[in-house]
Scaffold this motif. Structure first.
Motif, PDB file in Angstrom:
ATOM      1  N   PHE A  57       0.938  -1.176   0.030  1.00  0.00           N
ATOM      2  CA  PHE A  57      -0.041  -0.371   0.135  1.00  0.00           C
ATOM      3  C   PHE A  57       0.888   1.173   0.026  1.00  0.00           C
ATOM      4  N   ARG A  58       0.656   2.242  -0.783  1.00  0.00           N
ATOM      5  CA  ARG A  58       1.165   3.501  -0.840  1.00  0.00           C
ATOM      6  C   ARG A  58       0.313   4.429  -0.638  1.00  0.00           C
ATOM      7  N   PHE A  59       0.536   5.594   0.118  1.00  0.00           N
ATOM      8  CA  PHE A  59      -0.349   6.629   0.641  1.00  0.00           C
ATOM      9  C   PHE A  59       0.712   7.889   0.735  1.00  0.00           C
ATOM     10  N   GLU A  60       0.094   9.033   0.721  1.00  0.00           N
ATOM     11  CA  GLU A  60       0.707  10.392   1.159  1.00  0.00           C
ATOM     12  C   GLU A  60       0.637  10.414   2.973  1.00  0.00           C
ATOM     13  N   ASN A  61       1.707  10.591   3.470  1.00  0.00           N
ATOM     14  CA  ASN A  61       1.930  10.641   4.982  1.00  0.00           C
ATOM     15  C   ASN A  61       2.024  12.024   5.344  1.00  0.00           C
ATOM     16  N   GLU A  62       0.955  12.564   5.710  1.00  0.00           N
ATOM     17  CA  GLU A  62       1.043  14.191   6.078  1.00  0.00           C
ATOM     18  C   GLU A  62       0.828  13.838   7.660  1.00  0.00           C
ATOM     19  N   GLU A  63       1.858  14.651   8.322  1.00  0.00           N
ATOM     20  CA  GLU A  63       1.826  14.794   9.646  1.00  0.00           C
ATOM     21  C   GLU A  63       1.762  13.390  10.583  1.00  0.00           C
ATOM     22  N   ASP A  64       2.315  12.432   9.978  1.00  0.00           N
ATOM     23  CA  ASP A  64       2.377  10.986  10.580  1.00  0.00           C
ATOM     24  C   ASP A  64       0.899  10.326  10.789  1.00  0.00           C
ATOM     25  N   ASN A  65      -0.006  10.821   9.761  1.00  0.00           N
ATOM     26  CA  ASN A  65      -1.240  10.056   9.890  1.00  0.00           C
ATOM     27  C   ASN A  65      -1.490   8.921   9.077  1.00  0.00           C
ATOM     28  N   PHE A  66      -1.415   7.826   9.704  1.00  0.00           N
ATOM     29  CA  PHE A  66      -1.568   6.386   8.834  1.00  0.00           C
ATOM     30  C   PHE A  66      -2.861   6.371   8.733  1.00  0.00           C
ATOM     31  N   PRO A  67      -3.403   5.939   7.464  1.00  0.00           N
ATOM     32  CA  PRO A  67      -4.839   5.646   7.189  1.00  0.00           C
ATOM     33  C   PRO A  67      -5.431   4.875   8.218  1.00  0.00           C
ATOM     34  N   VAL A  68      -6.489   5.010   8.650  1.00  0.00           N
ATOM     35  CA  VAL A  68      -7.196   3.991   9.857  1.00  0.00           C
ATOM     36  C   VAL A  68      -7.444   3.017   9.175  1.00  0.00           C
ATOM     37  N   ILE A  69      -8.050   2.919   8.110  1.00  0.00           N
ATOM     38  CA  ILE A  69      -8.667   1.605   7.157  1.00  0.00           C
ATOM     39  C   ILE A  69      -7.417   0.458   7.034  1.00  0.00           C
ATOM     40  N   LEU A  70      -6.297   1.110   6.962  1.00  0.00           N
ATOM     41  CA  LEU A  70      -5.118   0.108   6.964  1.00  0.00           C
ATOM     42  C   LEU A  70      -4.951  -0.335   8.225  1.00  0.00           C
ATOM     43  N   LEU A  71      -5.107   0.163   9.471  1.00  0.00           N
ATOM     44  CA  LEU A  71      -5.126  -0.317  10.658  1.00  0.00           C
ATOM     45  C   LEU A  71      -6.158  -1.313  11.138  1.00  0.00           C
ATOM     46  N   HIS A  72      -7.176  -1.147  10.248  1.00  0.00           N
ATOM     47  CA  HIS A  72      -8.331  -2.056  10.306  1.00  0.00           C
ATOM     48  C   HIS A  72      -8.059  -3.255   9.415  1.00  0.00           C
ATOM     49  N   PHE A  73      -7.480  -3.237   8.358  1.00  0.00           N
ATOM     50  CA  PHE A  73      -6.965  -4.329   7.630  1.00  0.00           C
ATOM     51  C   PHE A  73      -5.912  -5.174   8.418  1.00  0.00           C
ATOM     52  N   ILE A  74      -4.927  -4.656   8.957  1.00  0.00           N
ATOM     53  CA  ILE A  74      -4.038  -5.285   9.706  1.00  0.00           C
ATOM     54  C   ILE A  74      -4.562  -6.129  10.867  1.00  0.00           C
ATOM     55  N   SER A  75      -5.430  -5.399  11.618  1.00  0.00           N
ATOM     56  CA  SER A  75      -6.077  -6.154  12.709  1.00  0.00           C
ATOM     57  C   SER A  75      -6.955  -7.310  12.166  1.00  0.00           C
ATOM     58  N   ASP A  76      -7.479  -7.570  11.206  1.00  0.00           N
ATOM     59  CA  ASP A  76      -8.056  -8.591  10.406  1.00  0.00           C
ATOM     60  C   ASP A  76      -7.262  -9.708  10.010  1.00  0.00           C
ATOM     61  N   LEU A  77      -6.028  -9.387   9.952  1.00  0.00           N
ATOM     62  CA  LEU A  77      -5.175 -10.509   9.572  1.00  0.00           C
ATOM     63  C   LEU A  77      -5.056 -11.576  10.733  1.00  0.00           C
ATOM     64  N   GLN A  78      -4.662 -12.682  10.289  1.00  0.00           N
ATOM     65  CA  GLN A  78      -4.875 -13.862  11.260  1.00  0.00           C
ATOM     66  C   GLN A  78      -3.443 -14.747  11.635  1.00  0.00           C
ATOM     67  N   ASP A  79      -2.652 -14.529  10.724  1.00  0.00           N
ATOM     68  CA  ASP A  79      -1.415 -15.297  10.845  1.00  0.00           C
ATOM     69  C   ASP A  79      -0.344 -14.521  11.719  1.00  0.00           C
ATOM     70  N   LYS A  80      -0.238 -14.425  12.772  1.00  0.00           N
ATOM     71  CA  LYS A  80       0.367 -13.672  13.721  1.00  0.00           C
ATOM     72  C   LYS A  80       1.805 -13.956  13.582  1.00  0.00           C
ATOM     73  N   LYS A  81       2.446 -15.231  13.574  1.00  0.00           N
ATOM     74  CA  LYS A  81       3.777 -15.225  13.341  1.00  0.00           C
ATOM     75  C   LYS A  81       4.158 -15.368  11.921  1.00  0.00           C
ATOM     76  N   GLY A  82       3.262 -15.618  11.101  1.00  0.00           N
ATOM     77  CA  GLY A  82       3.830 -16.056   9.551  1.00  0.00           C
ATOM     78  C   GLY A  82       3.727 -14.753   8.763  1.00  0.00           C
ATOM     79  N   THR A  83       3.038 -13.823   9.007  1.00  0.00           N
ATOM     80  CA  THR A  83       2.681 -12.548   8.446  1.00  0.00           C
ATOM     81  C   THR A  83       3.745 -11.330   8.889  1.00  0.00           C
ATOM     82  N   SER A  84       4.237 -10.952   8.127  1.00  0.00           N
ATOM     83  CA  SER A  84       5.039  -9.567   8.594  1.00  0.00           C
ATOM     84  C   SER A  84       4.853  -8.286   8.164  1.00  0.00           C
ATOM     85  N   VAL A  85       4.983  -7.463   8.860  1.00  0.00           N
ATOM     86  CA  VAL A  85       4.687  -5.848   8.475  1.00  0.00           C
ATOM     87  C   VAL A  85       5.674  -4.880   8.359  1.00  0.00           C
ATOM     88  N   SER A  86       5.837  -4.258   7.279  1.00  0.00           N
ATOM     89  CA  SER A  86       6.927  -3.289   7.104  1.00  0.00           C
ATOM     90  C   SER A  86       6.379  -2.021   6.715  1.00  0.00           C
TER      91      SER A  86
END
Length: 128
Positions: A57-86
């Motif tokens: 995902f690529r987005f404009e990051n103004e004042e360190d505001n992470f799109p909330v919808i992406l936080l929801h997406f990450i929260s819905d992921l299930q493979d806690k050890k096999g999935t990595s986030v950068s």
């Protein structure tokens, strides 16, 4: 404005195909056209690389505001050890990685419950 990149190595996730990613965002009221996800005034470009199980995902990051919808997406992921986030941010010298953790550690150290609730409240989105 600075471009930020969220890259997720999907591990053994259900949400790893273009169709499932697109459907997930559409079910939450986003407009998905081509490789762009739009919600309100936020536009997020995305790419799903099924062969390598990576979604970017690529987005404009103004004042360190992470799109909330992406936080929801990450929260819905299930493979806690096999999935990595950068998360990386564009600099004058290219992209600089800010954080790279497995999903379990990313949720624990980056997405604390209090922060997530504050972001959800500010955005008007409700918890699923």
């Amino acid at each position: 404005m600075v471009e930020a990149v969220l890259a997720i190595d999907m591990g053994d996730e259900v949400l790893k195909s273009n169709e499932t990613v697109k459907a997930w965002f559409e079910e939450r009221g986003c407009v998905v056209a081509g490789e762009t996800i739009s919600i309100g005034k936020v536009d997020i470009n995305y790419s799903v690389y099924q062969r390598t199980s990576v979604t970017i995902f690529r987005f404009e990051n103004e004042e360190d505001n992470f799109p909330v919808i992406l936080l929801h997406f990450i929260s819905d992921l299930q493979d806690k050890k096999g999935t990595s986030v950068s998360v990386a941010e564009e600099t004058q010298f290219g992209y600089q990685t800010l954080v790279e953790l497995n999903l379990q550690d990313f949720i624990k150290h980056i997405m604390t419950e209090d922060d997530d609730d504050d972001l959800i409240e500010e955005s008007g989105l409700e918890n699923d």
